[in-house]
Scaffold this motif. Structure first.
Motif, PDB file in Angstrom:
ATOM      1  N   SER A 172       4.554  -0.132  46.825  1.00  0.00           N
ATOM      2  CA  SER A 172       4.637  -0.142  45.362  1.00  0.00           C
ATOM      3  C   SER A 172       5.511   0.952  44.779  1.00  0.00           C
ATOM      4  N   GLU A 192       5.799 -14.133  43.693  1.00  0.00           N
ATOM      5  CA  GLU A 192       4.795 -13.083  43.653  1.00  0.00           C
ATOM      6  C   GLU A 192       4.321 -12.735  45.062  1.00  0.00           C
ATOM      7  N   SER A 211       8.385 -11.286  39.914  1.00  0.00           N
ATOM      8  CA  SER A 211       8.245 -12.625  39.346  1.00  0.00           C
ATOM      9  C   SER A 211       9.284 -12.866  38.259  1.00  0.00           C
ATOM     10  N   THR A 261      -0.825  -9.145  47.296  1.00  0.00           N
ATOM     11  CA  THR A 261      -1.069  -7.709  47.217  1.00  0.00           C
ATOM     12  C   THR A 261      -2.561  -7.392  47.292  1.00  0.00           C
ATOM     13  N   ARG A 310       0.465  -4.369  40.218  1.00  0.00           N
ATOM     14  CA  ARG A 310       0.640  -5.351  39.148  1.00  0.00           C
ATOM     15  C   ARG A 310       2.033  -5.255  38.538  1.00  0.00           C
ATOM     16  N   THR A 358       4.522  -6.795  41.002  1.00  0.00           N
ATOM     17  CA  THR A 358       4.404  -8.255  41.008  1.00  0.00           C
ATOM     18  C   THR A 358       5.070  -8.865  39.784  1.00  0.00           C
TER      19      THR A 358
END
Length: 271
Positions: free
Chosen positions: A28, A70, A64, A73, A57, A60
């Motif tokens: 991340s 996606e 996207s 995760t 988040r 992702t």
């Protein structure tokens, strides 16, 4: 973190990982994020974990929005027993197997030898070596079931170029050895294992970027450790990782690949 270059790739283009099912730990932020972004842009099917749900988040949503799909995760600490192994199994089930794993999560605890305690040493070991060993062990049945695959261990030039802190360098040296040993052990199953050692990387907001803006004279002295006077970027390291995950590197196993612009000492203090 992103330098924007991943936008130059369309799915299936350039990296040789189109359709590969790959799990990346610590994906991340920093180098891990850049690896995930490059693989996603190349058409890989991705799973990644990190400690902070908000970062996952955000990643992702960004992937996207860029049309890369996606990733699968999960928020977890790779040093906590069984959580990493459960994530590997869940990703393999979701993708019907795995083609590659990247042990990117890592870090260090403690300072110098007189200040670092036993827990600092054990945590540093577990974040790097322990997590890598457990990741590979959990992934082997799934890689074997796919007819083989590729494991990439993110080590560091600190693993063989001395510099503080010793606990970090010792753990990274162990990762380099681990990759070579596992390449021999798992080779009969068609599983390749390689180590990549980044040099000091220029990442926005991190140590060297802050030094560049806040301590320009110290940064200039540090640049003397690099022949080109320029730090390597996460994007450059990620491209090497993608190559090792691709079929183009089918003959490469048990290798240790520095990506450091021929950097000398890993810290401004020199050897």
């Amino acid at each position: 973190m992103s330098d924007g270059r991943e936008g130059r790739l369309r799915p299936g283009e350039g990296s040789g990982v189109d359709g590969k099912r790959v799990l990346v730990t610590g994906g991340s932020r920093g180098l891990g994020e850049q690896i995930v972004r490059l693989l996603a842009a190349g058409g890989a099917r991705l799973a990644t974990c990190a400690r902070t749900p908000e970062d996952l988040r955000s990643l992702t949503a960004s992937l996207s929005a860029q049309g890369h799909g996606e990733p699968f995760t999960r928020a977890l600490d790779v040093t906590e027993p069984e959580l990493l192994e459960e994530f590997v199994d869940a990703a393999a089930e979701r993708f019907s197997g795995l083609d590659g794993v990247v042990a990117c999560a890592g870090g260090a605890r403690g300072r110098g030898i007189e200040e670092a305690g036993a827990r600092d040493w054990s945590l540093t070991w577990e974040m790097n070596v322990g997590h890598t060993a457990r990741l590979v062990k959990a992934a082997v049945p799934h890689l074997r079931g796919a007819g083989g695959g590729s494991v990439v261990v993110i080590a560091s030039i600190s693993g063989w170029k001395p510099g503080p802190q010793a606990q970090y360098g010792a753990a990274k040296a162990a990762q380099i050895h681990l990759a070579a040993a596992l390449a021999r052990e798992l080779g009969p199953d068609g599983i390749r294992v390689n180590a990549v050692s980044p040099g000091s990387m220029l990442i926005p907001g991190k140590r060297w970027d802050r030094m560049r803006t806040e301590e320009p004279e110290a940064y200039a002295r540090f640049m003397a450790e690099l022949p080109r006077g320029e730090l390597v970027t996460p994007w450059e390291v990620a491209q090497v990782v993608a190559f090792l995950l691709s079929d183009a590197s089918s003959g490469v196993s048990g290798a240790h690949l520095p990506v450091d612009r021929a950097q000398n000492a890993p810290t401004p203090g020199g050897y």
